[in-house]
Structure formats: structure tokens, C-alpha cells
Scaffold this active site. Structure first.
Site, PDB file in Angstrom:
ATOM      1  N   ASP A  32       8.319   6.443  17.301  1.00 35.70           N
ATOM      2  CA  ASP A  32       8.999   7.729  17.413  1.00 35.70           C
ATOM      3  C   ASP A  32       7.973   8.829  17.103  1.00 35.70           C
ATOM      4  OD1 ASP A  32      10.462  10.039  17.070  1.00 35.70           O
ATOM      5  OD2 ASP A  32      12.104   9.058  15.982  1.00 35.70           O
ATOM      6  N   GLU A  84     -18.033   5.247   2.632  1.00 36.35           N
ATOM      7  CA  GLU A  84     -17.586   3.859   2.656  1.00 36.35           C
ATOM      8  C   GLU A  84     -17.784   3.293   4.062  1.00 36.35           C
ATOM      9  OE1 GLU A  84     -13.231   3.186   2.664  1.00 36.35           O
ATOM     10  OE2 GLU A  84     -13.087   5.297   2.084  1.00 36.35           O
ATOM     11  N   CYS A 116     -12.695   6.661  -0.804  1.00 34.91           N
ATOM     12  CA  CYS A 116     -12.680   8.098  -0.504  1.00 34.91           C
ATOM     13  C   CYS A 116     -13.162   8.948  -1.675  1.00 34.91           C
ATOM     14  CB  CYS A 116     -11.276   8.543  -0.098  1.00 34.91           C
ATOM     15  SG  CYS A 116     -10.566   7.531   1.179  1.00 34.91           S
ATOM     16  N   THR A 157      -3.430   7.682  11.369  1.00 31.55           N
ATOM     17  CA  THR A 157      -4.060   8.517  10.325  1.00 31.55           C
ATOM     18  C   THR A 157      -5.582   8.515  10.445  1.00 31.55           C
ATOM     19  OG1 THR A 157      -4.332   6.780   8.633  1.00 31.55           O
ATOM     20  CG2 THR A 157      -2.173   7.840   8.759  1.00 31.55           C
ATOM     21  N   SER A 209      -0.714   1.607  -1.763  1.00 28.99           N
ATOM     22  CA  SER A 209      -1.745   2.654  -1.767  1.00 28.99           C
ATOM     23  C   SER A 209      -1.146   4.004  -2.159  1.00 28.99           C
ATOM     24  CB  SER A 209      -2.460   2.725  -0.420  1.00 28.99           C
ATOM     25  OG  SER A 209      -1.648   3.312   0.582  1.00 28.99           O
ATOM     26  N   HIS A 240      -6.876  14.963  -2.038  1.00 28.10           N
ATOM     27  CA  HIS A 240      -7.322  14.073  -0.954  1.00 28.10           C
ATOM     28  C   HIS A 240      -6.134  13.858  -0.011  1.00 28.10           C
ATOM     29  CE1 HIS A 240      -8.889  10.883   1.385  1.00 28.10           C
ATOM     30  NE2 HIS A 240      -8.002  10.002   0.934  1.00 28.10           N
ATOM     31  N   LYS A 249       3.487  14.731  -0.922  1.00 28.41           N
ATOM     32  CA  LYS A 249       3.960  13.917  -2.068  1.00 28.41           C
ATOM     33  C   LYS A 249       3.159  14.274  -3.326  1.00 28.41           C
ATOM     34  CE  LYS A 249       4.796   9.757   0.779  1.00 28.41           C
ATOM     35  NZ  LYS A 249       6.236   9.688   0.944  1.00 28.41           N
ATOM     36  N   ASN A 286      -7.838  11.452   8.758  1.00 28.74           N
ATOM     37  CA  ASN A 286      -8.520  11.099   7.514  1.00 28.74           C
ATOM     38  C   ASN A 286     -10.017  10.958   7.760  1.00 28.74           C
ATOM     39  OD1 ASN A 286      -9.056  10.237   4.926  1.00 28.74           O
ATOM     40  ND2 ASN A 286      -7.704   8.454   4.984  1.00 28.74           N
ATOM     41  N   SER A 319      -9.343   4.621  -3.111  1.00 23.98           N
ATOM     42  CA  SER A 319      -8.566   3.394  -3.311  1.00 23.98           C
ATOM     43  C   SER A 319      -9.404   2.398  -4.079  1.00 23.98           C
ATOM     44  CB  SER A 319      -8.184   2.798  -1.958  1.00 23.98           C
ATOM     45  OG  SER A 319      -7.207   3.602  -1.350  1.00 23.98           O
TER      46      SER A 319
HETATM   47  N1  CAA Z   1      11.226  10.895  11.930  1.00 25.72           N
HETATM   48  C1  CAA Z   1      10.784  11.512  10.809  1.00 25.72           C
HETATM   49  N2  CAA Z   1      10.224  10.851   9.774  1.00 25.72           N
HETATM   50  C2  CAA Z   1      10.091   9.519   9.880  1.00 25.72           C
HETATM   51  C3  CAA Z   1      10.542   8.807  11.016  1.00 25.72           C
HETATM   52  C4  CAA Z   1      11.137   9.557  12.071  1.00 25.72           C
HETATM   53  N3  CAA Z   1      11.555   8.960  13.167  1.00 25.72           N
HETATM   54  N4  CAA Z   1      10.267   7.510  10.822  1.00 25.72           N
HETATM   55  C5  CAA Z   1       9.676   7.391   9.611  1.00 25.72           C
HETATM   56  N5  CAA Z   1       9.581   8.605   9.050  1.00 25.72           N
HETATM   57  C6  CAA Z   1       8.986   8.947   7.758  1.00 25.72           C
HETATM   58  C7  CAA Z   1       9.310   7.940   6.664  1.00 25.72           C
HETATM   59  O1  CAA Z   1      10.501   8.243   6.003  1.00 25.72           O
HETATM   60  C8  CAA Z   1       8.088   8.111   5.760  1.00 25.72           C
HETATM   61  O2  CAA Z   1       8.214   9.278   4.966  1.00 25.72           O
HETATM   62  P1  CAA Z   1       8.283   9.137   3.358  1.00 25.72           P
HETATM   63  O3  CAA Z   1       7.069   8.388   2.927  1.00 25.72           O
HETATM   64  O4  CAA Z   1       8.319  10.544   2.920  1.00 25.72           O
HETATM   65  O5  CAA Z   1       9.529   8.354   3.095  1.00 25.72           O
HETATM   66  C9  CAA Z   1       6.937   8.404   6.727  1.00 25.72           C
HETATM   67  O6  CAA Z   1       7.569   8.855   7.932  1.00 25.72           O
HETATM   68  C10 CAA Z   1       6.106   7.194   7.083  1.00 25.72           C
HETATM   69  O7  CAA Z   1       6.985   6.191   7.512  1.00 25.72           O
HETATM   70  P2  CAA Z   1       6.810   4.712   6.983  1.00 25.72           P
HETATM   71  O8  CAA Z   1       6.686   4.692   5.497  1.00 25.72           O
HETATM   72  O9  CAA Z   1       7.829   3.842   7.610  1.00 25.72           O
HETATM   73  O10 CAA Z   1       5.397   4.418   7.663  1.00 25.72           O
HETATM   74  P3  CAA Z   1       4.538   3.115   7.666  1.00 25.72           P
HETATM   75  O11 CAA Z   1       4.854   2.240   6.509  1.00 25.72           O
HETATM   76  O12 CAA Z   1       4.581   2.543   9.027  1.00 25.72           O
HETATM   77  O13 CAA Z   1       3.084   3.725   7.445  1.00 25.72           O
HETATM   78  C11 CAA Z   1       1.515   4.382   5.775  1.00 25.72           C
HETATM   79  C12 CAA Z   1       2.807   4.735   6.482  1.00 25.72           C
HETATM   80  C13 CAA Z   1       1.721   3.172   4.910  1.00 25.72           C
HETATM   81  C14 CAA Z   1       1.049   5.551   4.940  1.00 25.72           C
HETATM   82  C15 CAA Z   1       0.427   4.069   6.865  1.00 25.72           C
HETATM   83  O14 CAA Z   1       0.180   5.205   7.651  1.00 25.72           O
HETATM   84  C16 CAA Z   1      -0.879   3.563   6.301  1.00 25.72           C
HETATM   85  O15 CAA Z   1      -1.049   2.388   5.998  1.00 25.72           O
HETATM   86  N6  CAA Z   1      -1.867   4.491   6.147  1.00 25.72           N
HETATM   87  C17 CAA Z   1      -3.172   4.123   5.620  1.00 25.72           C
HETATM   88  C18 CAA Z   1      -3.181   4.040   4.107  1.00 25.72           C
HETATM   89  C19 CAA Z   1      -3.038   5.386   3.444  1.00 25.72           C
HETATM   90  O16 CAA Z   1      -3.358   6.402   4.009  1.00 25.72           O
HETATM   91  N7  CAA Z   1      -2.582   5.387   2.181  1.00 25.72           N
HETATM   92  C20 CAA Z   1      -2.454   6.609   1.433  1.00 25.72           C
HETATM   93  C21 CAA Z   1      -2.837   6.452  -0.023  1.00 25.72           C
HETATM   94  S1  CAA Z   1      -4.413   5.638  -0.209  1.00 25.72           S
HETATM   95  C22 CAA Z   1      -5.555   6.881   0.041  1.00 25.72           C
HETATM   96  O17 CAA Z   1      -5.262   8.025  -0.002  1.00 25.72           O
HETATM   97  C23 CAA Z   1      -6.976   6.468   0.327  1.00 25.72           C
HETATM   98  C24 CAA Z   1      -7.225   6.575   1.784  1.00 25.72           C
HETATM   99  O18 CAA Z   1      -7.678   7.595   2.267  1.00 25.72           O
HETATM  100  C25 CAA Z   1      -6.916   5.425   2.639  1.00 25.72           C
END
Ligand code: CAA
Length: 395
Positions: A32, A84, A116, A157, A209, A240, A249, A286, A319
Site C-alpha cells: 500500500d 559501515e 550508524c 528505507t 531495532s 538519527h 517516534k 537512510n 544499531s
Molecule cells: N497506511 C498508513 N500507515 C500504514 C499502513 C497503511 N496502509 N500500513 C502500515 N502502516 C504503518 C504502520 O502502522 C507502522 O506505523 P507505526 O510504527 O507507527 O505503527 C508503519 O506504517 C510501518 O508498518 P509496519 O510496522 O507494518 O512495517 P514493517 O514491519 O513492514 O517495516 C520497519 C517497518 C521494521 C521499520 C522496516 O522498514 C525495517 O526493517 N527498516 C529497517 C530497520 C530500521 O530502520 N530500524 C529503525 C531503528 S534501527 C536504526 O535506526 C539504525 C538504522 O539506521 C538501521
């Protein structure tokens, strides 16, 4: 005038020349588009060219920074790269940057790694080095390419970029970024995100994460407060940003710690303190270690020159994990052209993005050396590997 202090005197950025629109990626992955746009907050992502890696991105930013500053380049005695996306177990990205940026022989060069957080760790080290060598300069570069498996939750991302920083003593109070000597830190072993040496993309436990990031913010902020005592709130908060939703958040948690809880007040605070830099992350994705500094550059660009500067709080997260929180002054001298660079990029289709990515990965294998590749656009091009050795060309 403020007392002379070790600071980032100037900075320059480098971003990929191509980008992918995230609604196109959502369509290709059957996701979506609102999940990417409203849920994650991502609009576009930077797509690196074949011939562009951590070395060329870092060298491109460094050359841009030093091009008009030959006297400053001649004073550089320390070259540290926070990344990294290293290209060799032994040989640091920094020694390539040292050559490609034409730095003096009397210089040390090495990389710093903690996901990072690496760029922030490199900057802290350089600030301490400059305090011991007040007549010299340090070059710090944060550079990374964020790569997740195709079709994985992290894919939307992705991004890439580099920020080069000239670190030295600021006698005139005109530095681009003067971080406070006091910072708060929080280190904790977490299995949230990692990049095995035998892979070229990251592995991640998404929810872990996010929790790890917020726990590190909590710990680093508490440590900072115990050291710095009561302070007025900063004008802006940079955190970050692995994706814009994470910044939202983090801000919510930070605002709660300041006693700002009501949804309308949190939203207004976000618009004032965070939105002025988040546009870079929305359009680039990112860039791991470079992300907080790209945000800093984006904020400086959005605010324009302001006499007296602005007080900024900055939270860096790597991380694995390590977080650091500090405050500092953003000076009028910082005005890199991130927006113009982002505007100048060419859009690619999902098919082109996948082909470029495959080409980048193929170049990592032995025997990939090309005779006359397209310039990466970074001012230096990775030519490929021959006899197990990487080759670069200055463009
Ligand atoms: N319309 C609007 N919003 C929607 C939606 C829709 N149709 N479907 C889902 N969403 C929202 C969800 O509610 C969620 O929001 P909240 O977190 O506020 O609840 C958001 O969109 C993401 O949805 P999901 O949680 O279902 O997404 P996901 O699990 O498929 O993936 C993620 C999200 C885990 C962050 C993924 O993008 C990922 O793995 N990213 C890489 C790791 C990362 O960036 N981690 C962040 C912290 S670690 C860090 O900062 C170091 C670094 O740089 C990696």
C-alpha cells in the site's frame, strides 16, 4: 564572542545522482503506497550508481569541502571516516579518501565503525584530537550506502550519502556546528541490525531495532541530563532518521521527557523542532552514519544564515547498539546545497533501480574491472576488482 572551541568549521555533502519514487516501489512490491508515505514517511530514495561506493561518496564530499580551501587542506593531520560500508577488512576507506582528496603525507588515516553511530564517534575523536593539536585540522567523513534485501521491509528505507566535515579551532565564533563537550551515551549489546562480512546487505529485526533505538535515546538523554544539568530547551532536535516515521517516534519520546504530552502540543513541537530538517530524509532515505549530518546540513539550508546561531540537540544511534545525545550551536557558516543536489537527480524506474543494484554488486567480485566506465558523479569512480584488488579513478 564565544570562547574558542573545537568545532566543525565547514561541511559538504554528496548524494547519489539518481532516485526512485516510492509509490513506484510500492506498486512493484504490491505494498500500500500509504504505508510508505504515511506509515514510514518515505517519499523517494537515493540510488547509487555502479562505480559509486563508500570510497567515492566519501572522497566526493571531501573534495567538495576542500576544493576552495587549499590552505585548510594543507593543515589536515587526521582523516577519519565513519562508515559501515567498508570495502576491505584491513584497508580503510579513509586511506583512499586521503589520496583522492590530496591530503598531506603528515597525516593519520583510519575508519571508525559502529553502524550508524560511526560518523558521530569519528567526529568526537576528531574534536578531542584538535584539542590536542589546536593549530591543525581534522577531516571527518561520514559515508554509507543503506542496502536491504529486495522485497524486504527495509527496502523502502534505503538511501546513500556522505558528509565531509572540516574540524578545527573556531576562534571567530563562525563554525558551522559546535557540539557541546558534554554528551550523554548509552551502549548495550542488541541483535537488532547487522551486516555479516559475507553479505552485501543488512539483516534486521525491525521491531527490535525500533525498541533498541528508543531505549538508547532514553539512556543517552538521562546520562546527558545527569552531566549537563538543567538547560533551556533547544531550538531544534535532530535525531538519527532511518526513516521519517522513526524521527516522529523519537521526537514523541523526547517531547514526553520535556513534559510535552498533549497530542496538539506534540504535533506543534514536531513542526517547529523536527520538520525543518526531515525533508532531506524523506527524499534521500537512510544514509546510515551520514544521516544525522545530512539532517544538520538540511536544517542549516532551511534556516539560512542566522547571526548568533541556533541551539540544536542531536541524537545519534548505531544499531548493535550505541546512542549519543548532545547539544550544540549551529552557526551561520553551514549552508551546503542539499536541496539543489536532490533536485538535480534523475528519476529511475524500479527495473532500472534493480539493474543498477545488480551492477553495483557484480562490481564487488574479482575480475570485474572495467576499462572505460561511466563516471560515478562523485569525482572518483570505482572501476572494479582485478587480482583481488579494488581500483579507483579520479575523474
Ligand atoms: N497506511 C498508513 N500507515 C500504514 C499502513 C497503511 N496502509 N500500513 C502500515 N502502516 C504503518 C504502520 O502502522 C507502522 O506505523 P507505526 O510504527 O507507527 O505503527 C508503519 O506504517 C510501518 O508498518 P509496519 O510496522 O507494518 O512495517 P514493517 O514491519 O513492514 O517495516 C520497519 C517497518 C521494521 C521499520 C522496516 O522498514 C525495517 O526493517 N527498516 C529497517 C530497520 C530500521 O530502520 N530500524 C529503525 C531503528 S534501527 C536504526 O535506526 C539504525 C538504522 O539506521 C538501521
Amino acid at each position: 564572542l564565544p570562547a574558542p572551541s573545537a568545532a566543525v568549521l565547514a561541511l559538504a555533502v554528496r548524494v547519489p545522482r539518481r532516485f526512485l519514487r516510492l509509490p513506484d516501489l510500492a506498486a512493484a512490491r504490491g505494498a500500500d503506497p500509504d504505508k510508505y508515505r504515511s506509515g514510514l514517511g518515505c517519499l523517494e530514495m537515493g540510488v547509487p550508481a555502479p562505480g559509486s561506493d563508500a570510497v567515492t561518496l566519501a572522497a566526493g564530499a571531501a573534495r567538495r569541502l576542500l576544493a576552495d580551501r587549499p590552505e585548510e587542506a594543507a593543515r589536515v593531520g587526521l582523516c577519519v571516516v565513519g562508515t559501515e560500508s567498508g570495502v576491505d577488512r584491513a584497508k580503510p576507506v579513509a586511506i583512499w579518501v586521503h589520496e583522492l582528496a590530496g591530503l598531506p603525507r603528515a597525516c593519520s588515516a583510519f575508519d571508525v565503525k559502529h553502524a550508524c553511530y560511526g560518523g558521530t564517534a569519528a567526529l568526537r575523536m576528531a574534536l578531542a584530537w584538535v584539542a590536542a593539536n589546536p593549530d591543525r585540522r581534522a577531516l571527518v567523513v561520514a559515508a554509507d550506502i543503506a542496502r536491504y534485501p529486495i522485497g524486504s521491509p527495509g527496502e523502502p528505507t534505503q538511501g546513500a550519502g556522505a558528509v565531509a566535515m572540516l574540524v578545527g579551532y573556531d576562534g571567530a565564533g563562525e563554525a558551522a556546528w559546535t557540539p557541546s563537550p558534554v554528551s550523554g551515551t548509552c551502549a548495550r549489546q542488541v541483535g537488532d541490525f547487522w551486516q555479516p562480512l559475507y553479505l552485501r546487505d543488512a539483516r534486521v529485526r525491525g521491531r527490535v531495532s525500533i525498541e533498541g533505538y528508543l531505549a538508547a535515546l532514553d539512556g543517552a538523554l538521562a546520562d546527558y541530563r545527569s552531566r549537563a544539568g538543567d538547560e533551556p530547551p533547544p531550538d531544534h532536535l535532530i535525531v538519527h532518521a532511518p526513516f521519517p516515521g522513526m524521527a516522529r517516534k523519537a521526537h514523541r519520546q523526547w517531547a514526553a521527557a520535556q513534559g510535552i504530552d498533549a497530542p496538539a502540543a506534540v504535533a506543534a513541537d514536531f513542526r517547529a523542532r523536527v520538520a525543518p530538517w526531515l525533508w532531506v530524509n524523506e527524499r534521500l532515505g537512510n544514509a546510515y552514519a551520514a544521516s544525522v549530518f545530512l539532517s544538520l546540513a538540511g536544517l542549516a539550508e532551511r534556516l539560512g544564515p542566522r547571526p548568533g546561531g541556533r541551539r540544536i540537540a542531536m541524537f545519534s544511534y548505531g544499531s548493535g547498539s550505541c546512542g549519543e545525545y548532545c547539544t550544540g550551536r549551529l552557526g551561520g557558516g553551514a549552508a551546503p546545497v542539499v536541496g539543489a543536489d536532490l533536485d538535480a537527480r534523475a528519476a529511475v524506474t524500479v527495473g532500472e533501480y534493480e539493474a543498477l543494484r545488480a551492477e553495483c554488486l557484480a562490481l564487488e567480485a574479482d575480475g570485474s574491472l572495467r576499462d572505460d566506465p561511466e563516471p560515478s558523479g562523485d569525482g572518483a569512480t570505482f572501476l572494479g576488482v582485478r587480482d583481488d584488488e579494488r581500483r579507483y579513478r579520479r575523474d
